[in-house]
Design a protein around this motif. Structure first.
Motif, short mmCIF file in Angstrom:
data_model
loop_
_atom_site.label_atom_id
_atom_site.label_comp_id
_atom_site.label_asym_id
_atom_site.label_seq_id
_atom_site.Cartn_x
_atom_site.Cartn_y
_atom_site.Cartn_z
N PRO A 51 0.79 -1.23 0.00
CA PRO A 51 0.00 0.00 0.00
C PRO A 51 0.82 1.28 0.00
CG PRO A 51 0.00 -0.99 2.18
CD PRO A 51 0.69 -1.96 1.28
N THR A 52 2.16 1.14 0.08
CA THR A 52 3.02 2.33 0.05
C THR A 52 3.73 2.50 -1.29
OG1 THR A 52 5.06 1.28 0.85
CG2 THR A 52 3.46 2.00 2.51
N TYR A 53 3.49 1.57 -2.23
CA TYR A 53 4.23 1.60 -3.50
C TYR A 53 3.37 1.00 -4.61
CZ TYR A 53 8.20 0.85 -6.73
OH TYR A 53 9.06 0.87 -7.81
N TRP A 62 4.59 5.37 -8.03
CA TRP A 62 3.95 6.11 -6.95
C TRP A 62 4.44 5.51 -5.63
CZ3 TRP A 62 -0.15 9.83 -7.40
CH2 TRP A 62 -0.54 10.09 -8.72
N ARG A 63 4.83 6.37 -4.71
CA ARG A 63 5.22 5.87 -3.40
C ARG A 63 4.86 6.88 -2.32
NH1 ARG A 63 9.65 5.22 -0.32
NH2 ARG A 63 10.94 7.06 0.09
N THR A 64 4.60 6.37 -1.13
CA THR A 64 4.32 7.23 0.00
C THR A 64 5.48 7.15 0.98
OG1 THR A 64 3.21 5.55 1.34
CG2 THR A 64 1.86 6.76 -0.25
N ALA A 65 5.60 8.16 1.82
CA ALA A 65 6.68 8.17 2.81
C ALA A 65 6.29 9.06 3.97
CB ALA A 65 7.98 8.67 2.17
N CYS A 75 4.93 10.89 -7.04
CA CYS A 75 4.75 10.22 -8.32
C CYS A 75 5.92 10.60 -9.22
CB CYS A 75 3.43 10.62 -8.97
SG CYS A 75 3.22 9.97 -10.65
N VAL A 76 6.64 9.61 -9.72
CA VAL A 76 7.80 9.84 -10.59
C VAL A 76 7.57 9.15 -11.92
CG1 VAL A 76 10.31 9.71 -10.78
CG2 VAL A 76 9.26 9.79 -8.53
N ARG A 77 7.77 9.89 -13.01
CA ARG A 77 7.60 9.30 -14.33
C ARG A 77 8.62 9.90 -15.29
NH1 ARG A 77 2.51 11.18 -13.53
NH2 ARG A 77 1.60 9.26 -14.35
N VAL A 85 9.94 13.67 -14.41
CA VAL A 85 8.97 14.60 -13.84
C VAL A 85 8.41 13.98 -12.57
CG1 VAL A 85 6.81 15.84 -14.18
CG2 VAL A 85 8.38 15.54 -16.10
N ALA A 86 8.45 14.73 -11.50
CA ALA A 86 7.94 14.25 -10.22
C ALA A 86 6.90 15.22 -9.70
CB ALA A 86 9.08 14.10 -9.21
N GLU A 87 5.84 14.68 -9.11
CA GLU A 87 4.81 15.48 -8.47
C GLU A 87 4.59 14.91 -7.08
OE1 GLU A 87 0.41 17.46 -9.34
OE2 GLU A 87 1.17 15.86 -10.63
N ALA A 88 4.39 15.78 -6.11
CA ALA A 88 4.26 15.33 -4.73
C ALA A 88 3.14 16.08 -4.02
CB ALA A 88 5.58 15.53 -3.98
#
Length: 326
Positions: A51-53, A62-65, A75-77, A85-88
């Motif tokens: 559930p974290t990845y 997508w990963r949570t921390a 989110c990294v793509r 490109v990363a969005e957080a």
């Protein structure tokens, strides 16, 4: 009280499979090397339903921390033209974006590695995008590593999945709707009742180790500023955390190229078989075979694993034990 162990009900939908959807902080970064997101970040995933990845259909990760600034989703793509490109989202968004280069291996030095075996050289040639991630976070790797002690990976992944969903919090941003969670804060781990550990299949020894680590979480997180060897020594001050667990942790938190996993049930035999045809190799044999890679033994083992040459199975898998029925 019901005997069922289930996470809170939550509507689930697919993660976005295209560009950032807005509402989060964005960073575009162009690394001076080709990035293989799955290869670099895949070691952070604890099973296909972690559930974290998650990985979206377009390859975005997508990963949570739980960062020093608070919970966050990243989110990294691949953005095209070699950039990323990363969005957080969340309180930890800026921290996650600042840590992006290290997460993708900017602090790693793969050119310092020289293959000494044909299989290792071939594996390196086939996987030029391998770099060692550095998360800069300790507890998110330490806790699942403790859960993986002396049990099958399926049992450990199940425990991680159930406990994170039960005691964590929904991920900031759009990942919450896809059923992603941020791992519980240290106090929450320390307050998990004994019967809930058992329902998740976690024995008293591993549960006690996690509780002890949670109580000194701040001191353990400070280890990210230490060299890997010193960080491992600090982690091993926690009763129940040994060389296997500390190595599995700093491999991810520090991107430590020499943090070889010792005491593993399978790794010595895989390395021994791949490099010397020895299917009965132990830690001592593995250390001897990897001695030419001093300073880079974990990286060498990664290349061996990626080579796919494993010894044929001669006995059944480790049996699963449902401690909830004991």
């Amino acid at each position: 009280m019901s005997g069922r162990f289930a996470p809170p009900a939550h509507p689930v939908r697919r993660l976005p499979a295209q560009g950032p959807r807005g509402g989060g902080a964005v960073r575009r970064w162009t690394p001076p090397w080709p990035v293989d997101l799955g290869l670099v970040l895949g070691v952070l995933r604890r099973g296909p339903a972690d559930p974290t990845y998650r990985t979206a259909s377009d390859g975005a990760v997508w990963r949570t921390a739980r960062t020093p600034a608070g919970p966050g989703t990243l989110c990294v793509r691949s953005g095209g033209a070699g950039d990323v490109v990363a969005e957080a989202w969340g309180d930890g968004a800026e921290w996650l974006l600042d840590a992006l280069p290290g997460l993708l291996g900017a602090a790693d030095e793969p050119d310092a590695f020289t293959p000494r075996h044909r299989l290792v050289a071939y594996s390196r040639h086939r996987r030029p995008g391998l770099r060692l991630t550095r998360t800069g976070l300790v507890m998110e790797s330490l806790i699942p590593s403790v859960l993986e002690q002396k049990v099958t990976t399926d049992e450990a992944y199940r425990a991680w999945r159930l406990l994170v969903r039960r005691y964590g919090e929904p991920a900031p941003g759009p990942a919450a709707g896809a059923g992603m969670y941020v791992l519980p804060e240290p106090r929450a781990w320390a307050l998990v009742p004994s019967w809930e550990w058992h329902r998740a299949g976690v024995d008293d020894k591993r549960a006690a180790t996690i509780v002890r680590a949670a109580r000194v979480a701040r001191r353990l997180e400070e280890a990210v500023a230490m060299e890997p060897e010193a960080a491992m020594a600090r982690l091993e001050l926690v009763p129940g955390v040994g060389p296997w667990t500390s190595a599995e942790t700093v491999q991810r938190s520090h991107g430590a190229p020499d943090a070889l996993t010792l005491g593993d049930l399978h790794l010595p035999r895989i390395v021994g078989y791949a490099l010397a045809g020895d299917r009965d190799a132990d830690d001592a044999t593995m250390l001897e075979l990897l001695a030419p890679y001093a300073g880079q033994r974990h990286r060498a083992a990664r290349y061996v694993l990626l080579g796919g040459r494993i010894p044929p199975r001669r006995k059944p898998k480790m049996p699963k034990v449902d401690i909830g029925l004991l």
